[in-house]
Every structure is written in C-alpha cells, then in structure tokens.
Design a protein around this motif. Structure first.
Motif, PDB file in Angstrom:
ATOM      1  N   ALA A  33       0.734  -1.236   0.095  1.00  0.00           N
ATOM      2  CA  ALA A  33       0.216   0.135   0.023  1.00  0.00           C
ATOM      3  C   ALA A  33       0.957   1.044  -0.040  1.00  0.00           C
ATOM      4  CB  ALA A  33      -1.051  -0.134   1.334  1.00  0.00           C
ATOM      5  N   GLN A  34       0.210   2.430   0.008  1.00  0.00           N
ATOM      6  CA  GLN A  34       1.084   3.663   0.461  1.00  0.00           C
ATOM      7  C   GLN A  34       1.686   3.660   1.569  1.00  0.00           C
ATOM      8  OE1 GLN A  34      -1.224   7.241  -1.118  1.00  0.00           O
ATOM      9  NE2 GLN A  34      -0.031   8.721   0.486  1.00  0.00           N
ATOM     10  N   SER A  35       1.270   3.103   2.499  1.00  0.00           N
ATOM     11  CA  SER A  35       1.917   3.154   3.757  1.00  0.00           C
ATOM     12  C   SER A  35       1.998   1.575   4.250  1.00  0.00           C
ATOM     13  CB  SER A  35       1.056   3.640   4.985  1.00  0.00           C
ATOM     14  OG  SER A  35       1.105   5.239   4.627  1.00  0.00           O
ATOM     15  N   ASN A  36       3.270   1.322   4.543  1.00  0.00           N
ATOM     16  CA  ASN A  36       3.589  -0.174   4.784  1.00  0.00           C
ATOM     17  C   ASN A  36       4.334  -0.298   6.145  1.00  0.00           C
ATOM     18  OD1 ASN A  36       2.641  -1.771   1.950  1.00  0.00           O
ATOM     19  ND2 ASN A  36       3.933   0.300   1.524  1.00  0.00           N
ATOM     20  N   ILE A  37       3.824  -0.947   7.165  1.00  0.00           N
ATOM     21  CA  ILE A  37       4.407  -1.059   8.526  1.00  0.00           C
ATOM     22  C   ILE A  37       4.894  -2.435   8.638  1.00  0.00           C
ATOM     23  CG2 ILE A  37       4.056  -0.913  10.743  1.00  0.00           C
ATOM     24  CD1 ILE A  37       1.865   1.429  10.359  1.00  0.00           C
ATOM     25  N   GLY A  45      14.303  -9.736  10.895  1.00  0.00           N
ATOM     26  CA  GLY A  45      14.259  -9.378   9.491  1.00  0.00           C
ATOM     27  C   GLY A  45      13.552  -8.285   8.979  1.00  0.00           C
ATOM     28  N   LYS A  46      13.018  -7.439   9.534  1.00  0.00           N
ATOM     29  CA  LYS A  46      12.440  -5.961   9.282  1.00  0.00           C
ATOM     30  C   LYS A  46      13.303  -5.248   8.443  1.00  0.00           C
ATOM     31  CE  LYS A  46      11.769  -4.219  13.322  1.00  0.00           C
ATOM     32  NZ  LYS A  46      12.483  -5.435  14.154  1.00  0.00           N
ATOM     33  N   THR A  47      14.602  -4.944   9.097  1.00  0.00           N
ATOM     34  CA  THR A  47      15.404  -4.147   8.351  1.00  0.00           C
ATOM     35  C   THR A  47      16.211  -4.794   6.986  1.00  0.00           C
ATOM     36  OG1 THR A  47      16.414  -3.106  10.296  1.00  0.00           O
ATOM     37  CG2 THR A  47      17.843  -2.863   8.558  1.00  0.00           C
ATOM     38  N   SER A  48      15.955  -6.085   7.102  1.00  0.00           N
ATOM     39  CA  SER A  48      16.626  -7.029   5.771  1.00  0.00           C
ATOM     40  C   SER A  48      15.412  -6.593   4.649  1.00  0.00           C
ATOM     41  CB  SER A  48      16.497  -8.247   6.134  1.00  0.00           C
ATOM     42  OG  SER A  48      17.652  -8.550   6.913  1.00  0.00           O
ATOM     43  N   VAL A  49      14.193  -6.374   4.998  1.00  0.00           N
ATOM     44  CA  VAL A  49      13.130  -6.135   4.017  1.00  0.00           C
ATOM     45  C   VAL A  49      13.389  -4.716   3.338  1.00  0.00           C
ATOM     46  CG1 VAL A  49      10.667  -5.592   3.446  1.00  0.00           C
ATOM     47  CG2 VAL A  49      11.235  -7.391   5.239  1.00  0.00           C
ATOM     48  N   GLN A 311       7.313  10.604  -7.566  1.00  0.00           N
ATOM     49  CA  GLN A 311       7.399  10.427  -6.255  1.00  0.00           C
ATOM     50  C   GLN A 311       8.518   9.549  -5.931  1.00  0.00           C
ATOM     51  OE1 GLN A 311       6.816  11.858  -3.422  1.00  0.00           O
ATOM     52  NE2 GLN A 311       4.833  12.187  -3.583  1.00  0.00           N
ATOM     53  N   CYS A 312       9.084   9.741  -4.609  1.00  0.00           N
ATOM     54  CA  CYS A 312       9.919   8.596  -4.415  1.00  0.00           C
ATOM     55  C   CYS A 312       9.435   7.814  -3.281  1.00  0.00           C
ATOM     56  CB  CYS A 312      11.260   9.378  -3.949  1.00  0.00           C
ATOM     57  SG  CYS A 312      11.070  10.307  -2.358  1.00  0.00           S
ATOM     58  N   VAL A 313      10.244   6.823  -2.804  1.00  0.00           N
ATOM     59  CA  VAL A 313       9.881   5.743  -1.796  1.00  0.00           C
ATOM     60  C   VAL A 313      10.735   6.070  -0.485  1.00  0.00           C
ATOM     61  CG1 VAL A 313       9.424   3.402  -1.054  1.00  0.00           C
ATOM     62  CG2 VAL A 313       9.184   3.870  -3.628  1.00  0.00           C
ATOM     63  N   PHE A 314      10.027   6.167   0.566  1.00  0.00           N
ATOM     64  CA  PHE A 314      10.600   6.380   1.709  1.00  0.00           C
ATOM     65  C   PHE A 314      10.777   5.024   2.549  1.00  0.00           C
ATOM     66  CE2 PHE A 314       9.820  10.676   1.209  1.00  0.00           C
ATOM     67  CZ  PHE A 314      11.000  11.215   1.926  1.00  0.00           C
ATOM     68  N   LEU A 315      12.048   4.853   2.850  1.00  0.00           N
ATOM     69  CA  LEU A 315      12.414   3.623   3.870  1.00  0.00           C
ATOM     70  C   LEU A 315      12.738   4.179   5.107  1.00  0.00           C
ATOM     71  CD1 LEU A 315      14.870   1.551   1.124  1.00  0.00           C
ATOM     72  CD2 LEU A 315      12.370   1.547   1.429  1.00  0.00           C
ATOM     73  N   LEU A 316      11.890   3.838   6.123  1.00  0.00           N
ATOM     74  CA  LEU A 316      12.193   4.545   7.594  1.00  0.00           C
ATOM     75  C   LEU A 316      12.429   3.420   8.594  1.00  0.00           C
ATOM     76  CD1 LEU A 316       9.264   6.888   7.440  1.00  0.00           C
ATOM     77  CD2 LEU A 316      11.622   7.396   6.630  1.00  0.00           C
ATOM     78  N   ASP A 317      13.792   2.993   8.954  1.00  0.00           N
ATOM     79  CA  ASP A 317      14.152   2.255   9.938  1.00  0.00           C
ATOM     80  C   ASP A 317      13.967   2.679  11.080  1.00  0.00           C
ATOM     81  OD1 ASP A 317      14.843  -0.435  10.293  1.00  0.00           O
ATOM     82  OD2 ASP A 317      17.060  -0.224  10.224  1.00  0.00           O
ATOM     83  N   ASP A 318      13.025   1.838  11.935  1.00  0.00           N
ATOM     84  CA  ASP A 318      12.798   2.104  13.439  1.00  0.00           C
ATOM     85  C   ASP A 318      12.717   3.453  13.631  1.00  0.00           C
ATOM     86  OD1 ASP A 318      12.898   1.364  16.095  1.00  0.00           O
ATOM     87  OD2 ASP A 318      14.796   1.226  16.530  1.00  0.00           O
ATOM     88  N   LEU A 319      11.732   4.195  12.780  1.00  0.00           N
ATOM     89  CA  LEU A 319      11.431   5.516  12.998  1.00  0.00           C
ATOM     90  C   LEU A 319      11.202   6.145  14.559  1.00  0.00           C
ATOM     91  CD1 LEU A 319      10.882   8.207  11.559  1.00  0.00           C
ATOM     92  CD2 LEU A 319       8.572   7.555  11.457  1.00  0.00           C
ATOM     93  N   GLN A 341       4.845   6.944  -1.097  1.00  0.00           N
ATOM     94  CA  GLN A 341       4.889   5.604  -0.724  1.00  0.00           C
ATOM     95  C   GLN A 341       5.907   5.308   0.620  1.00  0.00           C
ATOM     96  OE1 GLN A 341       5.920   2.284  -2.930  1.00  0.00           O
ATOM     97  NE2 GLN A 341       4.362   0.938  -1.776  1.00  0.00           N
ATOM     98  N   VAL A 342       5.503   4.644   1.815  1.00  0.00           N
ATOM     99  CA  VAL A 342       6.411   4.565   3.010  1.00  0.00           C
ATOM    100  C   VAL A 342       6.640   3.152   3.317  1.00  0.00           C
ATOM    101  CG1 VAL A 342       6.886   5.563   5.113  1.00  0.00           C
ATOM    102  CG2 VAL A 342       6.156   6.824   3.578  1.00  0.00           C
ATOM    103  N   PHE A 343       7.800   2.679   3.729  1.00  0.00           N
ATOM    104  CA  PHE A 343       7.865   1.389   4.549  1.00  0.00           C
ATOM    105  C   PHE A 343       8.523   1.574   5.772  1.00  0.00           C
ATOM    106  CE2 PHE A 343       7.718   0.351   0.118  1.00  0.00           C
ATOM    107  CZ  PHE A 343       6.992  -0.931  -0.119  1.00  0.00           C
ATOM    108  N   ILE A 344       7.919   1.740   6.953  1.00  0.00           N
ATOM    109  CA  ILE A 344       8.261   1.826   8.083  1.00  0.00           C
ATOM    110  C   ILE A 344       8.641   0.711   9.002  1.00  0.00           C
ATOM    111  CG2 ILE A 344       7.848   3.418  10.193  1.00  0.00           C
ATOM    112  CD1 ILE A 344       5.629   4.570   8.446  1.00  0.00           C
ATOM    113  N   SER A 345       9.812   0.220   9.794  1.00  0.00           N
ATOM    114  CA  SER A 345       9.960  -0.696  10.363  1.00  0.00           C
ATOM    115  C   SER A 345       9.926  -0.121  11.937  1.00  0.00           C
ATOM    116  CB  SER A 345      11.288  -1.298  10.200  1.00  0.00           C
ATOM    117  OG  SER A 345      12.210  -0.393  10.798  1.00  0.00           O
TER     118      SER A 345
END
Length: 375
Positions: A33-37, A45-49, A311-319, A341-345
C-alpha cells in the motif's frame, strides 16, 4: 503551509519478492500500500526487507559493502524482484537485481539487462532514514556530498554524465601530478577540462541547494519548532570569488608537491548550524534525528515537485527510536502530508499506530525469524 500540497504518487512498489537476503530465505510481499508497516522483535528481518528494497533501487546494500555478507548462509546468490506501478496505474514495470558472492550483479529493467544501477535508481528512487543518517550531521563531507548529489541526480538530467566526466578528469589530473615529471601540455589539457566539468557540476549543486535550503527551512520549522533555528550553508570547495580554472592554475605548485588536486567540487560540503554553531555539537540525539529527518523530507518534497522524477519511496528504519511521542507525531504528519509510499519498521506496533494517521490504505506485516505475515 503553502508547500503542504499532496503530489501524485508516480513511483509505487506493488510487489516484492526476496530470495536469500540475510535471514529472508524466501519472502513475498503482495498488496503493498501507500503506507507499509513492518513490526517484530529485533533481529527478525524487518531491516532486511528495507535493505532488499534498497538493493532493488541501487543494486547495493546500505548495511554492507560486499554482497557476500548480505547473501543468506548456504546460498550462492541473492535475488530481489519487484513491480513498480506508474501514474494512473496502467503500467507495471518489473525490476530485478541478482548478486552473487563474487559481487557480480545482474540488473534487469522490464526484463532487459542493463549495465548501470543508475537506471534502477531512476525507476525506483528511494530515500533511506536509518541510524546511519546521523552521518549527515556527524560524518564526513563525503556523506553530505552524496546526499546532495542524490537529489541533483534525480532532478537535473545531465548531472550524472557531468559527474562522471569530472571524476574521470580529476583521476587523470591526479595521476599526472603523482607522476612527478609532468608534461605541461597534457596537464594543461586535463586541467582545462576539469575546470569546465567542475564549474558545471557546482552550478547544478548550487541550483539544487538553493531549493533544498528553502524547503528545509519550512520542514524543520514543522518538526522541530522548539529549538534554535537550524540553517544550511553550501561550501563549493574553492573560493567562490575566483573561477575554478584560475584556482587550479594558482594551486599547481602545491598540488604537484602534494600529488593531488586540493581544491574543487570534491571538497564541497554542507554546513548545518543551530543558531551560529554546529548542530552536531549542540543538539541532543533526538534533535539530531529531527534534523536529518527534515533533510530527507525536504529532499522528498523537491523530488515530488519534479513531474519527470515523480514521487520517491521512503524507507524508515525504526522511526520511533529516540523521538518522544509529540515529535514523532510531527514527523509522521510531515511524511503523510507528502503522499509518498512509505515502508516503516518498528518494534512496538501500537506506539507507531497511535501517531501514524495516514489518509490512504495501510498494509501491516509481522516479521519474525525471517518469516513475513500480512495482518
């Protein structure tokens, strides 16, 4: 705020297949989706994604220099495949990256092999915010140049070719300087070409920096309203009152003695000040994270404003780490306002969900021991 309009999400990852990336032996994420948690315990393995998405964008890891350490134990190669949807949703573009233990890469765009990872970056531009992002404040000028050049690459289409030209010229000039017995005509030729490339490279950086500086001022005021003003200042790498060719000519005796070119775009830097002192020396760890977050978000805004870049994609590790709930909410509000689009761990899902107020759909994935389950 005047800049808080929502942009069309041109680049959006809709599917991700991961094979042999660290503890992710085989995983598929559909229905992105646009937001992915991504939530789960440390080491799950969260950071590995996020690393896999970064590999799909750049052909390299943000955690390791060599591919060997990224490939799962017992495997000879890693593979990441993804599909990117473009504006309007009428076209899905397949992307793929395969790396083996020797470091060799097989890069595919729309099923065709391509030679340069720059083509991946153009199709799936990602901005990463993780613990290494603190290097924008505390690291070397090289870290800040890379940050700046990422932005210029995506909005000035001739920048990459000119950057390559500059790198080739300075390598040749430095080789001649180290040789000792310098052929003056050959050195003069490379110096002239280096000056031309350096001036053009710096002009691109300065144009982009002026926009970045303005956007950063707005974003930092939104996410860190309770601090002394934080400002950005660009240093081009030589005296701005002199042309680069003149600097190279005047510095030749010392350059020859030292064996390298001392002045130029390779010495450029961004000074980040809180009030009139270095932000790295005065701000708390939490405040520093807000500053680097604002830098990345400002860059995301500029990327979105370029219709060709999209648009770019954001990767937010342990925000959530190092941020109190109020400042975390301010950052989340700024991210969702952008519409990317955002991926947040995260480790604690409820604490993030309490502040993440996305307008669009949210996909939640639980990650544990290398297994990913959509919830």
């Amino acid at each position: 705020m005047g800049y808080a309009c929502r942009y069309m999400a041109v680049h959006m990852l809709t599917r991700l297949d991961i094979h042999s990336v660290r503890n992710l032996k085989q995983a598929r994420l559909d229905g992105l989706a646009q937001s992915n948690i991504l939530h789960g315990p440390n080491g799950s393995g969260k950071t590995s994604v996020l690393e896999s998405i970064h590999l799909l964008s750049t052909a390299r890891s943000f955690r390791s220099v060599t591919a060997r350490s990224v490939i799962s134990h017992g495997s000879n190669e890693l593979t990441v495949y993804g599909e990117v949807i473009r504006e309007g949703g009428s076209h899905r573009l397949p992307l793929g990256i395969q790396r083996d233990r020797s470091g060799a890469a097989d890069i595919r765009v729309a099923g065709a092999t391509v030679r340069s990872a720059a083509q991946l970056a153009a199709e799936l531009p990602v901005l990463l915010l993780n613990s290494d992002s603190f290097n924008l404040l505390t690291g070397s000028p090289r870290d800040r140049r890379r940050f700046l050049d990422w932005g210029v690459f995506h909005v000035e289409h001739g920048f990459f070719a000119n950057w390559q030209r500059f790198q080739r010229c300075i390598k040749q000039r430095n080789a001649l300087l180290r040789r000792g017995n310098i052929a003056s005509a050959e050195l003069a030729s490379w110096s002239a070409e280096l000056a031309t490339a350096g001036e053009a490279l710096t002009a691109s950086r300065e144009r982009y920096f002026a926009r970045l500086q303005a956007r950063f001022t707005q974003v930092i005021a939104a996410v860190l309203p309770d601090s002394a003003p934080v400002s950005l200042h660009f240093r081009r790498g030589w005296d701005r009152d002199r042309c680069y060719h003149e600097v190279l000519e005047g510095g030749l005796p010392v350059d020859a003695e030292q064996g390298y070119t001392r002045s130029g775009p390779q010495r450029a830097d961004i000074r980040i000040l809180s009030g009139d002192v270095s932000a790295a020396d005065t701000l708390s760890r939490g405040q520093q994270k807000l500053v680097v977050s604002a830098l990345k978000l400002a860059q995301g805004h500029l990327h979105s404003e370029d219709r060709a870049a999209g648009q770019c994609v954001f990767l937010l590790d342990d925000l959530p780490s190092e941020l109190d709930e109020w400042h975390l909410r301010l950052v989340c509000d700024e991210i969702t306002r952008m519409g990317a689009q955002v991926f947040i761990s995260c480790i604690d899902l409820p604490s993030l969900q309490s502040v993440w107020q996305a307008d669009g759909p949210v996909s939640v994935f639980h990650v544990e021991q290398g297994r990913i389950t959509e919830q």
